[in-house]
Structures are given as structure tokens and as C-alpha cells.
Design a protein around this motif. Structure first.
Motif, PDB file in Angstrom:
ATOM      1  N   MET A   1     -43.718 -48.714  33.811  1.00  0.00           N
ATOM      2  CA  MET A   1     -43.149 -47.976  34.942  1.00  0.00           C
ATOM      3  C   MET A   1     -44.192 -47.861  36.060  1.00  0.00           C
ATOM      4  N   THR A   2     -43.806 -48.279  37.244  1.00  0.00           N
ATOM      5  CA  THR A   2     -44.756 -48.221  38.353  1.00  0.00           C
ATOM      6  C   THR A   2     -44.554 -46.924  39.134  1.00  0.00           C
ATOM      7  N   ASN A   3     -45.664 -46.386  39.590  1.00  0.00           N
ATOM      8  CA  ASN A   3     -45.587 -45.179  40.418  1.00  0.00           C
ATOM      9  C   ASN A   3     -45.190 -45.574  41.837  1.00  0.00           C
ATOM     10  N   THR A   4     -44.190 -44.885  42.381  1.00  0.00           N
ATOM     11  CA  THR A   4     -43.807 -45.150  43.769  1.00  0.00           C
ATOM     12  C   THR A   4     -44.891 -44.598  44.677  1.00  0.00           C
ATOM     13  N   PRO A   5     -45.378 -45.404  45.640  1.00  0.00           N
ATOM     14  CA  PRO A   5     -46.410 -44.865  46.528  1.00  0.00           C
ATOM     15  C   PRO A   5     -45.891 -43.712  47.376  1.00  0.00           C
ATOM     16  N   ARG A   6     -46.781 -42.787  47.702  1.00  0.00           N
ATOM     17  CA  ARG A   6     -46.403 -41.664  48.558  1.00  0.00           C
ATOM     18  C   ARG A   6     -46.321 -42.152  50.001  1.00  0.00           C
ATOM     19  N   LEU A   7     -45.405 -41.575  50.754  1.00  0.00           N
ATOM     20  CA  LEU A   7     -45.237 -41.952  52.163  1.00  0.00           C
ATOM     21  C   LEU A   7     -45.711 -40.807  53.049  1.00  0.00           C
ATOM     22  N   THR A   8     -46.372 -41.133  54.147  1.00  0.00           N
ATOM     23  CA  THR A   8     -46.765 -40.085  55.083  1.00  0.00           C
ATOM     24  C   THR A   8     -45.565 -39.750  55.973  1.00  0.00           C
ATOM     25  N   ALA A   9     -45.692 -38.657  56.705  1.00  0.00           N
ATOM     26  CA  ALA A   9     -44.609 -38.221  57.602  1.00  0.00           C
ATOM     27  C   ALA A   9     -44.375 -39.234  58.727  1.00  0.00           C
ATOM     28  N   LEU A  10     -45.314 -40.176  58.897  1.00  0.00           N
ATOM     29  CA  LEU A  10     -45.215 -41.156  59.986  1.00  0.00           C
ATOM     30  C   LEU A  10     -44.789 -42.536  59.490  1.00  0.00           C
ATOM     31  N   ASP A  11     -44.310 -42.587  58.249  1.00  0.00           N
ATOM     32  CA  ASP A  11     -43.975 -43.891  57.650  1.00  0.00           C
ATOM     33  C   ASP A  11     -42.990 -44.698  58.507  1.00  0.00           C
ATOM     34  N   ALA A  12     -41.931 -44.044  58.979  1.00  0.00           N
ATOM     35  CA  ALA A  12     -40.922 -44.755  59.791  1.00  0.00           C
ATOM     36  C   ALA A  12     -41.513 -45.270  61.098  1.00  0.00           C
ATOM     37  N   VAL A  13     -42.445 -44.507  61.662  1.00  0.00           N
ATOM     38  CA  VAL A  13     -43.110 -44.909  62.912  1.00  0.00           C
ATOM     39  C   VAL A  13     -43.916 -46.187  62.688  1.00  0.00           C
ATOM     40  N   HIS A  14     -44.690 -46.215  61.583  1.00  0.00           N
ATOM     41  CA  HIS A  14     -45.509 -47.406  61.298  1.00  0.00           C
ATOM     42  C   HIS A  14     -44.635 -48.650  61.132  1.00  0.00           C
ATOM     43  N   ARG A  15     -43.516 -48.484  60.421  1.00  0.00           N
ATOM     44  CA  ARG A  15     -42.644 -49.645  60.179  1.00  0.00           C
ATOM     45  C   ARG A  15     -41.986 -50.113  61.479  1.00  0.00           C
ATOM     46  N   ALA A  16     -41.626 -49.143  62.335  1.00  0.00           N
ATOM     47  CA  ALA A  16     -41.032 -49.503  63.632  1.00  0.00           C
ATOM     48  C   ALA A  16     -42.044 -50.252  64.505  1.00  0.00           C
ATOM     49  N   LEU A  17     -43.327 -49.953  64.314  1.00  0.00           N
ATOM     50  CA  LEU A  17     -44.383 -50.631  65.076  1.00  0.00           C
ATOM     51  C   LEU A  17     -44.772 -51.981  64.452  1.00  0.00           C
ATOM     52  N   GLY A  18     -44.125 -52.324  63.332  1.00  0.00           N
ATOM     53  CA  GLY A  18     -44.404 -53.612  62.688  1.00  0.00           C
ATOM     54  C   GLY A  18     -45.714 -53.648  61.923  1.00  0.00           C
ATOM     55  N   THR A  20     -48.515 -53.819  59.064  1.00  0.00           N
ATOM     56  CA  THR A  20     -48.708 -54.385  57.730  1.00  0.00           C
ATOM     57  C   THR A  20     -49.136 -53.219  56.845  1.00  0.00           C
ATOM     58  N   MET A  21     -48.307 -52.903  55.839  1.00  0.00           N
ATOM     59  CA  MET A  21     -48.586 -51.742  54.991  1.00  0.00           C
ATOM     60  C   MET A  21     -49.333 -52.171  53.724  1.00  0.00           C
ATOM     61  N   THR A  22     -50.102 -51.224  53.165  1.00  0.00           N
ATOM     62  CA  THR A  22     -50.832 -51.516  51.931  1.00  0.00           C
ATOM     63  C   THR A  22     -50.905 -50.255  51.078  1.00  0.00           C
ATOM     64  N   ASP A  23     -51.043 -50.443  49.773  1.00  0.00           N
ATOM     65  CA  ASP A  23     -51.226 -49.288  48.883  1.00  0.00           C
ATOM     66  C   ASP A  23     -52.679 -48.844  48.974  1.00  0.00           C
ATOM     67  N   PHE A  24     -52.889 -47.572  49.286  1.00  0.00           N
ATOM     68  CA  PHE A  24     -54.243 -47.032  49.361  1.00  0.00           C
ATOM     69  C   PHE A  24     -54.262 -45.702  48.629  1.00  0.00           C
ATOM     70  N   ALA A  25     -54.923 -45.669  47.480  1.00  0.00           N
ATOM     71  CA  ALA A  25     -55.042 -44.436  46.683  1.00  0.00           C
ATOM     72  C   ALA A  25     -53.676 -43.810  46.424  1.00  0.00           C
ATOM     73  N   GLY A  26     -52.677 -44.661  46.157  1.00  0.00           N
ATOM     74  CA  GLY A  26     -51.339 -44.158  45.834  1.00  0.00           C
ATOM     75  C   GLY A  26     -50.472 -43.850  47.034  1.00  0.00           C
TER      76      GLY A  26
END
Length: 374
Positions: A1-18, A20-26
Motif C-alpha cells: 500500500m502506497t502512502n498518498t502524498p500530502r498536498l499543500t493549499a496551493l496544489d491547484a495553483v502549481h498544476r495550473a502553472l504547469g 513539474t511536481m515531485t514527492d518531497f518528504a511525503g
């Protein structure tokens, strides 16, 4: 079972800006939005906007909060004035570094400890255990804050256009409550880039509003969103240590060349703090017979050293690279490394890095590689 990474409150903003996301300390974090070199150079010459909401905020309150932190950490925390901050460390009984921290004194009996994302749970657990004999409460406030940083020479002007807080009176390593773009925030003059800048602690529900306001205010002066990748090259040029690289539990603050953060002269708790005896021995060793020293290395060629690569001299291994990257500011690959004292003097010749079997020549220099003009 993989742990789902936590998302910051700005996750949608980062994705809208295109981004490149990465897993960092969960956490799912933006690595870069476009060119990491352009983001790096923008922070050095104009300004960059960072989401640092993965950092771990821990609040310590109560009549004996200062004594509790003096016992738990290596610094003299009781001596920090209200509205000021201090860089410090939490060590284990053997003197090994569990994490490096910034502690903000928010009030007479209230402190905020900011830990690295990868160590936040460990720091919270340790502080909770160490607080047992004190009239102090340790609270995990990681979900109570989003953290946005604006860094670079244009950052004071950008922030001034959004707040009436006294930024001119706000010294480096100080923080004050204020309102930024109508959002209540703790405004701290701290950062991890080697530039002037601010870190803004806000409730997560205000993060998007604040990010957009900073983006709009910064657009005319060249502010760009900046990811973890350029945060790493910026801190590397500024000679700032990264936990897991320059700092580990196998090292004491004295091994890391940061013995100055350990305050043996503090008087609370009878001068007693966790790891004191081990750190006194480490201080003695460092003064008489330092094992290895933390130095800067600048490449003569183009090949980039990475963490773990051996540092060599006269055919022998004399150290190890802890961080390495191409430096956009210097235009050459650079590295931070622990090197035997005999080869650690700036200007020492004949030192190289073993990059996959080839000994590439490097120049030993004093840290930092880059210091901003004030």
C-alpha cells in the motif's frame, strides 16, 4: 500500500502553472515551473515566489516554554527577544543532529519551532517527550499554516505594496504579525536563498489569495514562481546546510562547522540540555583535532559532482561530497564536501572529485560561494 502524498493549499495553483511536481518528504511539491536556471537567476536579480507549506510548524506555549526549549535545543532560546527568531538545532543524547530549526518567539510564553518536512514528526515527538517535566504545551501546528516565501532584491518593494507593516524596521531573523493583501500573516525576514526576502505564515484558506496578490504585485518587477530545484542551487551557492546532506545524526554541530549554535553558557535548567556532555567532548575534539571540515569545491571542468562522491588527493580518499550542482551564478559546477583537515584550507591544490572513476580537478574554497551585496 502506497502512502498518498500530502498536498499543500496551493496544489491547484502549481498544476495550473504547469509545474513539474515531485514527492518531497511525503509532500507533492513543485520542482520547477519552467527553466530552473531562469528561476534561480530571477531570485538573484529580481524575485521568486516559493510554496514552503511542507515545513513543519510546532508551537510551544506555557509559563515554562522558554525553559523547555532551552533544555530541548542547543541554543539559548530564553534569550531570544519577542518578535525575533533564532537558527538552532535539536540533538540526541550523543550530540547527533536530529534537525536544524528556526525558532520564532511570538510572545512572552509562546514560540513557534519550524522543522524540516522530513523531520517534523521526529522533532514534534522529541519536543513532546522533553516537555514532560515542564509547565509547557507542545502542539503540532503543521495543518494550521501555509508558508509562502518571496525572495530576492525586489522582495521588499513587492511586499511593501501589499502591507502597511513596518518592513524597514523588520531586521533579518525577526518576525511580526501583520496583514498582507488583506490576509493576516506572520511576516518573517528569513529565507534559504542567500538573498533578502520574507517568509509569510498564513492560514491555509488564505494561501491562494496571498499567492495571487504577490504574483500580481511582483509581475512588473520580474517576480516568477520558483520550485524546489532552484531553492537547492540557491542555498548551495549561499553555503547553507541541508538536513540529510550536510547535517545528519552521525554528525554533531561541531563536526558540521556550526558549533557556534551550541550555547553552553545558558543558565536555565542549571545549564543542562539534551546532549550537553557529548557536545562538550565534540567541542574539545573539534578544537584540537577536527576530523573533517566542511568546505566549498569549484570545478575546473564541466562535470557535476553529486552527494556521496569521494573527494580525492594524491590517490587517496580524503573526503565526501554532500551536495553538488551546476551553479548558475558562477557558471561552473560546485559542491559542498567534508574534507580531511589537511586538505581543507582554501587554495589547497591537488584535490579532486572521483566522478565515476575519473578524478576531476576541483579548487577548495571557503563557504559561501556567493554573498549578496548589501
Amino acid at each position: 500500500m502506497t502512502n498518498t502524498p500530502r498536498l499543500t493549499a496551493l496544489d491547484a495553483v502549481h498544476r495550473a502553472l504547469g509545474a513539474t511536481m515531485t514527492d518531497f518528504a511525503g509532500w507533492d511539491m513543485p520542482l520547477r515551473y519552467g527553466s530552473e536556471r531562469d528561476e534561480h537567476n530571477a531570485v538573484r536579480t529580481k524575485a521568486g515566489l516559493f510554496d514552503l507549506s511542507h515545513m513543519g510548524e510546532i508551537t510551544v506555549t506555557g509559563p515554562e516554554a522558554a525553559d523547555c526549549l532551552d533544555f530541548s535545543l542547543v541554543g539559548n532560546i530564553g534569550g531570544v527577544a519577542v518578535g525575533r527568531a533564532r537558527y538552532t538545532m535539536i540533538c540526541d543524547e550523543e550530540g547527533g543532529i536530529l534537525d536544524d530549526l528556526i525558532v520564532y518567539r511570538l510572545g512572552e510564553t509562546e514560540y513557534m519551532v519550524v522543522a524540516n518536512a522530513s523531520n517534523a514528526q521526529t522533532v514534534y515527538n522529541e519536543l513532546s517527550n522533553r516537555a514532560e517535566d515542564f509547565d509547557a504545551e507542545v502542539r503540532d501546528d503543521r495543518d494550521a499554516y501555509a508558508l509562502i516565501a518571496v525572495q530576492g532584491p525586489e522582495s521588499p518593494g513587492i511586499l511593501k505594496s501589499l502591507t502597511d507593516a513596518d518592513l524597514d524596521g523588520l531586521k533579518y531573523y525577526a518576525g511580526l504579525p501583520g496583514t498582507v493583501a488583506g490576509v493576516p500573516a506572520l511576516i518573517a525576514r528569513t529565507g534559504y536563498t542567500g538573498e533578502d526576502g520574507f517568509e509569510l505564515f498564513v492560514a491555509p484558506q488564505y494561501a491562494e489569495k496571498l499567492w495571487q496578490a504577490l504574483t500580481e504585485a511582483g509581475a512588473p518587477v520580474g517576480l516568477v514562481p520558483a520550485g524546489l530545484s532552484c531553492r537547492d542551487t540557491l542555498r548551495l551557492e549561499a553555503g547553507m546546510p541541508l538536513y540529510g546532506h550536510e547535517l545528519t545524526t552521525a554528525l554533531t554541530p561541531f563536526d558540521a562547522g556550526l558549533g557556534r549554535v551550541v550555547k553552553f553558557e545558558k543558565t536555565s535548567n542549571g545549564g543542562n540540555f539534551v546532549g550537553r556532555a557529548a557536545l562538550e567532548s565534540a567541542a574539545e575534539r573539534a578544537a584540537t583535532n577536527p576530523p573533517r571540515k566542511l568546505v566549498g569545491l569549484i570545478a575546473e571542468g564541466r562535470r557535476v559532482p553529486r552527494a556521496g562522491f569521494p573527494v580525492v588527493a594524491e590517490g587517496k580518499v580524503v573526503g565526501e561530497v554532500t551536495s553538488g550542482a551546476p551553479s548558475p551564478t558562477l557558471g561552473k559546477p560546485i559542491a559542498i564536501a567534508y574534507v580531511d583537515a589537511a586538505h581543507a584550507e582554501p587554495g589547497t591544490s591537488g584535490v579532486g572529485v572521483d566522478i565515476r572513476g575519473t578524478h576531476e580537478p576541483y579548487e577548495v574554497v571557503a563557504l559561501p560561494f556567493y554573498k549578496r551585496q548589501k
